[in-house]
Design a protein around this motif. Sequence first.
Motif, short mmCIF file in Angstrom:
data_model
loop_
_atom_site.label_atom_id
_atom_site.label_comp_id
_atom_site.label_asym_id
_atom_site.label_seq_id
_atom_site.Cartn_x
_atom_site.Cartn_y
_atom_site.Cartn_z
N ARG A 1 87.02 46.28 52.54
CA ARG A 1 87.06 45.44 51.35
C ARG A 1 87.19 43.99 51.79
O ARG A 1 87.68 43.70 52.88
CB ARG A 1 88.21 45.84 50.42
N LEU B 1 83.88 48.23 49.54
CA LEU B 1 82.45 48.00 49.60
C LEU B 1 81.71 49.35 49.59
O LEU B 1 82.19 50.34 50.14
CB LEU B 1 82.09 47.24 50.87
N LYS C 1 76.22 43.02 52.05
CA LYS C 1 77.33 43.66 51.36
C LYS C 1 78.67 42.99 51.66
O LYS C 1 79.58 43.03 50.83
CB LYS C 1 77.37 45.15 51.71
N LEU C 2 78.77 42.37 52.82
CA LEU C 2 80.02 41.69 53.17
C LEU C 2 80.17 40.36 52.43
O LEU C 2 81.27 39.84 52.30
CB LEU C 2 80.08 41.44 54.67
#
Length: 242
Positions: free
Chosen positions: A159, A166, A219-220
Amino acid sequence: MSEKTSQRVSNATRPRILVVDDEPQIHRFLAPALEAVGYEPLRAETVAEGLRVAAERSPALVLLDLGLQDGDGKTAIPKLRGFTEAPIVILSARDQEAEKVAALDAGGDDYVEKPFALGELLARIRAALRRVGRHLPEVQETVVRVGSLEVDFARRTARVEDGEPLKLTPREWDLLAALVRGGEGRVLTHRQLLTSVWGAAHAEETQYLRVYVGHLRQKLGAASRLIRTEPGVGYRFGTDDH
Protein backbone atom coordinates in the motif's frame (compact mmCIF):
# COMPACT_ATOMS: atom_id res chain seq x y z
CA MET A 1 43.96 5.73 29.12
CA SER A 2 46.86 6.91 26.99
CA GLU A 3 46.32 8.77 23.72
CA LYS A 4 47.86 5.84 21.81
CA THR A 5 45.52 3.34 23.44
CA SER A 6 42.54 5.62 22.83
CA GLN A 7 43.44 5.85 19.14
CA ARG A 8 43.58 2.05 18.85
CA VAL A 9 40.15 1.73 20.43
CA SER A 10 38.76 4.42 18.12
CA ASN A 11 40.15 2.71 15.02
CA ALA A 12 38.74 -0.63 16.13
CA THR A 13 35.21 0.78 16.13
CA ARG A 14 35.45 2.36 12.67
CA PRO A 15 34.09 0.35 9.72
CA ARG A 16 36.93 -0.75 7.45
CA ILE A 17 36.60 0.02 3.75
CA LEU A 18 38.94 -1.96 1.49
CA VAL A 19 39.81 -0.12 -1.73
CA VAL A 20 41.16 -2.49 -4.39
CA ASP A 21 42.46 -0.30 -7.21
CA ASP A 22 45.78 -0.01 -9.05
CA GLU A 23 45.54 3.77 -9.56
CA PRO A 24 47.62 5.57 -6.88
CA GLN A 25 45.59 8.75 -7.33
CA ILE A 26 42.41 6.90 -6.36
CA HIS A 27 43.97 5.89 -3.05
CA ARG A 28 45.40 9.37 -2.45
CA PHE A 29 41.92 10.80 -3.02
CA LEU A 30 39.83 8.21 -1.19
CA ALA A 31 41.93 7.50 1.92
CA PRO A 32 41.57 10.94 3.52
CA ALA A 33 37.97 11.27 2.32
CA LEU A 34 36.99 7.96 3.95
CA GLU A 35 38.85 8.82 7.14
CA ALA A 36 37.13 12.20 7.31
CA VAL A 37 33.67 10.61 7.50
CA GLY A 38 34.59 7.93 10.03
CA TYR A 39 35.84 4.92 8.05
CA GLU A 40 39.18 3.14 8.25
CA PRO A 41 40.55 2.82 4.69
CA LEU A 42 42.45 -0.31 3.68
CA ARG A 43 44.54 -0.41 0.50
CA ALA A 44 45.20 -3.08 -2.13
CA GLU A 45 46.37 -2.74 -5.72
CA THR A 46 45.93 -6.26 -7.14
CA VAL A 47 43.42 -9.11 -7.03
CA ALA A 48 45.79 -11.22 -4.93
CA GLU A 49 46.52 -8.43 -2.47
CA GLY A 50 42.85 -7.56 -2.21
CA LEU A 51 41.91 -11.13 -1.31
CA ARG A 52 44.71 -11.33 1.25
CA VAL A 53 43.80 -8.04 2.94
CA ALA A 54 40.11 -8.94 2.95
CA ALA A 55 40.85 -12.26 4.63
CA GLU A 56 43.19 -10.75 7.20
CA ARG A 57 41.37 -7.49 8.06
CA SER A 58 37.66 -8.36 7.58
CA PRO A 59 36.49 -5.12 5.94
CA ALA A 60 32.90 -3.98 6.31
CA LEU A 61 32.79 -3.18 2.58
CA VAL A 62 34.98 -3.63 -0.50
CA LEU A 63 35.42 -1.07 -3.29
CA LEU A 64 36.63 -3.14 -6.24
CA ASP A 65 38.05 -1.88 -9.53
CA LEU A 66 37.50 -4.17 -12.53
CA GLY A 67 40.75 -3.48 -14.38
CA LEU A 68 43.64 -4.60 -12.15
CA GLN A 69 47.25 -5.37 -13.05
CA ASP A 70 47.13 -9.07 -12.20
CA GLY A 71 43.70 -9.84 -13.64
CA ASP A 72 40.06 -8.99 -14.00
CA GLY A 73 38.54 -7.69 -10.77
CA LYS A 74 35.44 -9.82 -11.43
CA THR A 75 37.49 -12.93 -10.67
CA ALA A 76 37.84 -11.73 -7.08
CA ILE A 77 34.08 -11.58 -6.45
CA PRO A 78 33.30 -15.31 -6.10
CA LYS A 79 36.49 -15.77 -4.09
CA LEU A 80 35.49 -12.97 -1.72
CA ARG A 81 32.03 -14.46 -1.44
CA GLY A 82 33.68 -17.67 -0.26
CA PHE A 83 34.61 -16.10 3.09
CA THR A 84 32.83 -12.74 3.50
CA GLU A 85 29.35 -11.29 3.15
CA ALA A 86 30.69 -7.73 3.06
CA PRO A 87 29.04 -5.64 0.33
CA ILE A 88 31.12 -5.29 -2.85
CA VAL A 89 30.79 -1.99 -4.70
CA ILE A 90 32.25 -2.06 -8.21
CA LEU A 91 34.28 0.87 -9.53
CA SER A 92 33.70 0.86 -13.28
CA ALA A 93 34.60 2.95 -16.32
CA ARG A 94 31.66 4.48 -18.17
CA ASP A 95 32.12 2.35 -21.31
CA GLN A 96 32.13 -1.01 -19.52
CA GLU A 97 28.39 -1.67 -19.28
CA ALA A 98 28.73 -5.39 -20.03
CA GLU A 99 31.40 -5.74 -17.36
CA LYS A 100 29.22 -4.00 -14.79
CA VAL A 101 26.38 -6.41 -15.51
CA ALA A 102 28.71 -9.42 -15.29
CA ALA A 103 30.18 -8.18 -12.00
CA LEU A 104 26.74 -7.65 -10.47
CA ASP A 105 25.56 -11.06 -11.67
CA ALA A 106 28.70 -12.59 -10.12
CA GLY A 107 27.78 -11.26 -6.68
CA GLY A 108 28.63 -7.56 -6.63
CA ASP A 109 26.18 -5.37 -4.73
CA ASP A 110 26.41 -2.04 -6.53
CA TYR A 111 28.55 -0.05 -8.93
CA VAL A 112 29.82 3.50 -9.26
CA GLU A 113 31.07 4.80 -12.59
CA LYS A 114 34.50 6.36 -13.00
CA PRO A 115 35.04 9.24 -12.82
CA PHE A 116 32.78 9.44 -9.81
CA ALA A 117 31.61 12.18 -7.47
CA LEU A 118 32.69 11.65 -3.87
CA GLY A 119 29.21 12.42 -2.57
CA GLU A 120 27.64 9.70 -4.70
CA LEU A 121 30.26 7.14 -3.70
CA LEU A 122 29.78 7.85 0.00
CA ALA A 123 26.00 7.56 -0.44
CA ARG A 124 26.43 4.16 -2.11
CA ILE A 125 28.68 3.03 0.75
CA ARG A 126 26.15 4.14 3.36
CA ALA A 127 23.29 2.42 1.54
CA ALA A 128 25.25 -0.83 1.20
CA LEU A 129 26.21 -0.84 4.88
CA ARG A 130 22.61 -0.13 5.90
CA ARG A 131 21.47 -3.15 3.89
CA VAL A 132 23.88 -5.37 5.79
CA GLY A 133 22.73 -3.90 9.09
CA ARG A 134 19.06 -4.57 8.46
CA HIS A 135 18.80 -7.71 6.35
CA LEU A 136 15.10 -8.44 5.82
CA PRO A 137 14.38 -12.16 5.50
CA GLU A 138 10.66 -12.76 5.38
CA VAL A 139 10.59 -14.93 8.48
CA GLN A 140 12.12 -12.17 10.65
CA GLU A 141 10.43 -9.00 9.40
CA THR A 142 7.17 -9.25 7.51
CA VAL A 143 6.36 -5.55 7.07
CA VAL A 144 8.84 -3.24 5.35
CA ARG A 145 8.35 0.52 4.89
CA VAL A 146 10.37 2.45 2.34
CA GLY A 147 9.37 6.05 1.80
CA SER A 148 5.60 6.12 1.25
CA LEU A 149 5.44 2.40 0.40
CA GLU A 150 4.50 -0.33 2.88
CA VAL A 151 5.07 -3.96 1.87
CA ASP A 152 3.59 -6.79 3.95
CA PHE A 153 5.27 -10.07 3.01
CA ALA A 154 3.06 -12.22 5.22
CA ARG A 155 -0.13 -10.95 3.57
CA ARG A 156 1.50 -10.41 0.15
CA THR A 157 0.12 -6.89 0.01
CA ALA A 158 1.49 -3.41 -0.66
CA ARG A 159 0.00 0.00 0.00
CA VAL A 160 1.05 3.60 -0.57
CA GLU A 161 0.65 6.26 2.16
CA ASP A 162 -1.74 4.15 4.28
CA GLY A 163 -4.13 3.72 1.37
CA GLU A 164 -5.96 0.59 0.30
CA PRO A 165 -3.85 -2.44 -0.72
CA LEU A 166 -2.73 -2.17 -4.34
CA LYS A 167 -4.34 -4.55 -6.81
CA LEU A 168 -1.23 -6.41 -7.97
CA THR A 169 -1.13 -9.53 -10.09
CA PRO A 170 0.90 -12.45 -8.66
CA ARG A 171 3.82 -11.62 -11.00
CA GLU A 172 3.71 -7.93 -10.12
CA TRP A 173 3.80 -8.83 -6.43
CA ASP A 174 6.73 -11.20 -6.96
CA LEU A 175 8.61 -8.50 -8.85
CA LEU A 176 7.99 -5.88 -6.16
CA ALA A 177 8.99 -8.35 -3.44
CA ALA A 178 12.23 -9.17 -5.25
CA LEU A 179 13.11 -5.48 -5.53
CA VAL A 180 12.34 -4.79 -1.87
CA ARG A 181 14.22 -7.86 -0.63
CA GLY A 182 17.20 -6.83 -2.71
CA GLY A 183 17.61 -3.86 -0.40
CA GLU A 184 17.49 -0.09 -0.68
CA GLY A 185 19.98 1.31 -3.13
CA ARG A 186 21.14 -2.01 -4.52
CA VAL A 187 21.25 -2.57 -8.27
CA LEU A 188 19.53 -5.77 -9.40
CA THR A 189 20.35 -6.77 -12.96
CA HIS A 190 17.79 -7.79 -15.54
CA ARG A 191 19.07 -11.37 -15.29
CA GLN A 192 18.80 -11.44 -11.49
CA LEU A 193 15.21 -10.20 -11.52
CA LEU A 194 14.08 -12.39 -14.41
CA THR A 195 15.62 -15.48 -12.84
CA SER A 196 14.16 -14.69 -9.42
CA VAL A 197 10.63 -13.98 -10.63
CA TRP A 198 10.20 -16.01 -13.83
CA GLY A 199 12.95 -18.63 -13.63
CA ALA A 200 16.25 -19.27 -15.41
CA ALA A 201 14.54 -20.08 -18.72
CA HIS A 202 13.48 -16.42 -18.99
CA ALA A 203 16.81 -14.86 -17.96
CA GLU A 204 17.27 -13.04 -21.30
CA GLU A 205 13.74 -11.66 -21.76
CA THR A 206 14.51 -8.09 -20.76
CA GLN A 207 11.64 -6.59 -22.74
CA TYR A 208 9.24 -8.79 -20.77
CA LEU A 209 10.69 -7.34 -17.56
CA ARG A 210 10.37 -3.75 -18.80
CA VAL A 211 6.66 -4.28 -19.47
CA TYR A 212 6.03 -5.59 -15.95
CA VAL A 213 8.09 -2.81 -14.36
CA GLY A 214 5.97 -0.32 -16.32
CA HIS A 215 2.75 -1.89 -15.03
CA LEU A 216 4.09 -1.94 -11.47
CA ARG A 217 5.12 1.72 -11.64
CA GLN A 218 1.65 2.71 -12.83
CA LYS A 219 0.06 1.00 -9.84
CA LEU A 220 2.55 2.46 -7.37
CA GLY A 221 1.67 5.99 -8.45
CA ALA A 222 3.72 8.53 -6.48
CA ALA A 223 5.83 5.72 -5.04
CA SER A 224 6.94 4.67 -8.53
CA ARG A 225 10.05 6.83 -8.04
CA LEU A 226 11.31 4.09 -5.71
CA ILE A 227 12.03 1.94 -8.77
CA ARG A 228 14.90 3.60 -10.61
CA THR A 229 16.18 2.42 -13.99
CA GLU A 230 19.90 1.73 -14.44
CA PRO A 231 20.14 1.86 -18.28
CA GLY A 232 21.46 -1.33 -19.81
CA VAL A 233 21.93 -2.93 -16.39
CA GLY A 234 18.72 -3.32 -14.38
CA TYR A 235 16.87 -1.52 -11.60
CA ARG A 236 17.71 0.10 -8.29
CA PHE A 237 15.12 0.20 -5.52
CA GLY A 238 15.12 2.86 -2.83
CA THR A 239 14.51 6.44 -1.81
CA ASP A 240 16.16 9.43 -3.44
CA ASP A 241 19.10 9.55 -0.98
CA HIS A 242 20.45 6.26 -2.33
